[in-house]
Design an enzyme around this catalytic site. Structure first.
Site, PDB file in Angstrom:
ATOM      1  N   MET A  30      46.597  35.569  48.978  1.00 22.87           N
ATOM      2  CA  MET A  30      46.893  36.093  50.147  1.00 22.87           C
ATOM      3  C   MET A  30      45.761  35.995  51.126  1.00 22.87           C
ATOM      4  SD  MET A  30      50.511  38.223  49.715  1.00 22.87           S
ATOM      5  CE  MET A  30      49.538  39.999  49.444  1.00 22.87           C
ATOM      6  N   GLY A  31      44.718  35.655  50.869  1.00 22.00           N
ATOM      7  CA  GLY A  31      43.820  35.322  51.750  1.00 22.00           C
ATOM      8  C   GLY A  31      42.805  36.767  51.702  1.00 22.00           C
ATOM      9  N   HIS A  37      38.446  37.033  44.143  1.00 18.77           N
ATOM     10  CA  HIS A  37      39.053  35.704  44.207  1.00 18.77           C
ATOM     11  C   HIS A  37      38.146  34.567  44.060  1.00 18.77           C
ATOM     12  CE1 HIS A  37      41.295  38.111  47.466  1.00 18.77           C
ATOM     13  NE2 HIS A  37      42.456  37.689  46.598  1.00 18.77           N
ATOM     14  N   LYS A 149      43.487  42.253  37.547  1.00 18.35           N
ATOM     15  CA  LYS A 149      43.687  43.481  38.254  1.00 18.35           C
ATOM     16  C   LYS A 149      45.135  43.865  38.663  1.00 18.35           C
ATOM     17  CE  LYS A 149      43.626  45.323  42.407  1.00 18.35           C
ATOM     18  NZ  LYS A 149      44.067  44.769  43.669  1.00 18.35           N
ATOM     19  N   ILE A 176      37.334  42.267  38.602  1.00 18.42           N
ATOM     20  CA  ILE A 176      35.890  42.346  39.217  1.00 18.42           C
ATOM     21  C   ILE A 176      35.885  43.441  40.026  1.00 18.42           C
ATOM     22  CG2 ILE A 176      34.244  40.988  40.591  1.00 18.42           C
ATOM     23  CD1 ILE A 176      35.050  39.369  38.415  1.00 18.42           C
ATOM     24  N   LYS A 184      37.488  45.284  43.105  1.00 22.46           N
ATOM     25  CA  LYS A 184      37.675  44.615  44.293  1.00 22.46           C
ATOM     26  C   LYS A 184      39.295  44.341  44.826  1.00 22.46           C
ATOM     27  CE  LYS A 184      33.152  42.995  44.301  1.00 22.46           C
ATOM     28  NZ  LYS A 184      32.250  42.807  45.355  1.00 22.46           N
ATOM     29  N   SER A 185      39.697  44.580  45.970  1.00 21.10           N
ATOM     30  CA  SER A 185      40.988  44.344  46.392  1.00 21.10           C
ATOM     31  C   SER A 185      40.773  44.033  48.030  1.00 21.10           C
ATOM     32  CB  SER A 185      41.579  45.574  46.490  1.00 21.10           C
ATOM     33  OG  SER A 185      42.899  45.513  47.022  1.00 21.10           O
ATOM     34  N   ARG A 187      42.699  45.412  50.062  1.00 21.89           N
ATOM     35  CA  ARG A 187      43.190  46.572  50.910  1.00 21.89           C
ATOM     36  C   ARG A 187      42.083  47.667  50.761  1.00 21.89           C
ATOM     37  NH1 ARG A 187      48.486  44.940  48.305  1.00 21.89           N
ATOM     38  NH2 ARG A 187      49.872  44.733  49.985  1.00 21.89           N
TER      39      ARG A 187
END
Ligand code: PAF
Length: 278
Positions: A30-31, A37, A149, A176, A184-185, A187
């Protein structure tokens, strides 16, 4: 690297590659791309001749009170992240390209989607399954890459592929983390400085659960200690902390076989998730 917006453009490009006998990997996103990613893209690079990244904030997987409008978007930044890894094609459709006004076909899964995140996000997995199904039809990848995740999402997608005989190999890639342990997110960008510190309670609880599970097989006891740790953080509010079977997502009483300790915790208004396979 090419950036395209239409289904036809993706299909034409992939058809050319397939004519040449090339293997195609897809990384659906979702970018607002980060190292998490990029680790999926790197994995896809190793195992395929061509890599497609889809960047689409899928409205269908957001509930009415969720963060669709605020979800971070930055195509320039995302293109850089993809370039760094050597992605071949970005598919960045408008919502109207993916969903006609009278769109009415969905992939709806029971069971696996009802617990954990499905409890508080009742439309989420229908949206995820539907868009991932569409992306698989559009890109026809040999391999598709998803992060551990979103552990429940990965289990749901694997099940959809099995149940519907989809001709794609689903590859799960490890979580990650930031240096201090926070998963990592995209959000994480919502967090204030104080909340960012408080958010560490998730990975600490995951670490605790992982350690405890080496000797304590009673799932309730492990989960209770994880919850106790999280509750000590004033900015944290637990949505769920659960021990589930890693394949069925059913709650377990005993931590034997492959299990997942999973949690969703609000830090301020931001809902974060984390998990570990034990
Ligand atoms: O994990 C995500 O980013 C999304 O749920 C996905 C798989 C790209 C579907 O929109």
């Amino acid at each position: 690297m090419n950036v395209v917006k239409t289904v036809d453009e993706v299909r034409n490009q992939v058809a050319q590659w397939k004519q040449q006998g090339l293997r195609v990997g897809l990384v659906p996103t979702m970018g607002y791309l980060h190292e998490g990613h990029q680790s999926l893209m790197k994995c896809a690079k190793k195992e395929n001749d061509k890599v497609v990244v889809s960047i689409f904030v899928n409205p269908m997987q957001f509930g009415p009170s969720e963060d669709l409008a605020d979800y971070p978007r930055d195509l320039e930044h995302d293109m850089e992240k993809c370039e760094e890894v050597g992605v071949d094609l970005i598919f960045h459709p408008e919502p109207s390209e993916m969903y006609e006004d009278d769109f009415c076909s969905f992939v709806d899964m029971s069971g696996l989607t009802e617990g954990l995140c499905g409890k508080t996000r009742p439309v989420h997995f229908r949206g995820v399954c539907t868009v991932v199904n569409k992306l698989f039809h559009i890109v026809t990848p040999d391999n598709a890459y998803f992060g551990q995740k979103d552990g429940q999402q990965l289990a749901v997608i694997r099940r959809m592929v099995r149940d519907l005989n989809m001709n794609v190999n689903v590859v799960g890639c490890p979580i990650i983390r930031e240096e201090d342990g926070l998963a990592k997110s995209s959000r994480n960008t919502y967090l204030s400085k104080e909340e960012r510190k408080a958010a560490l309670v998730l990975s600490k609880a995951i670490q605790l659960g992982s350690e405890l599970s080496k000797t304590e097989k009673n799932a309730k006891k492990v989960v209770a200690q994880m919850k106790e740790l999280i509750q000590k953080e004033p900015l944290a509010k637990i949505d769920y902390v659960e021990a589930v079977d890693a394949f069925s997502m059913e709650p377990v009483e005993t931590l034997d076989g492959e299990c997942m300790l999973a949690m969703a915790v609000y830090i301020g208004n931001t809902r974060l998730i984390d998990n570990v396979l034990v």
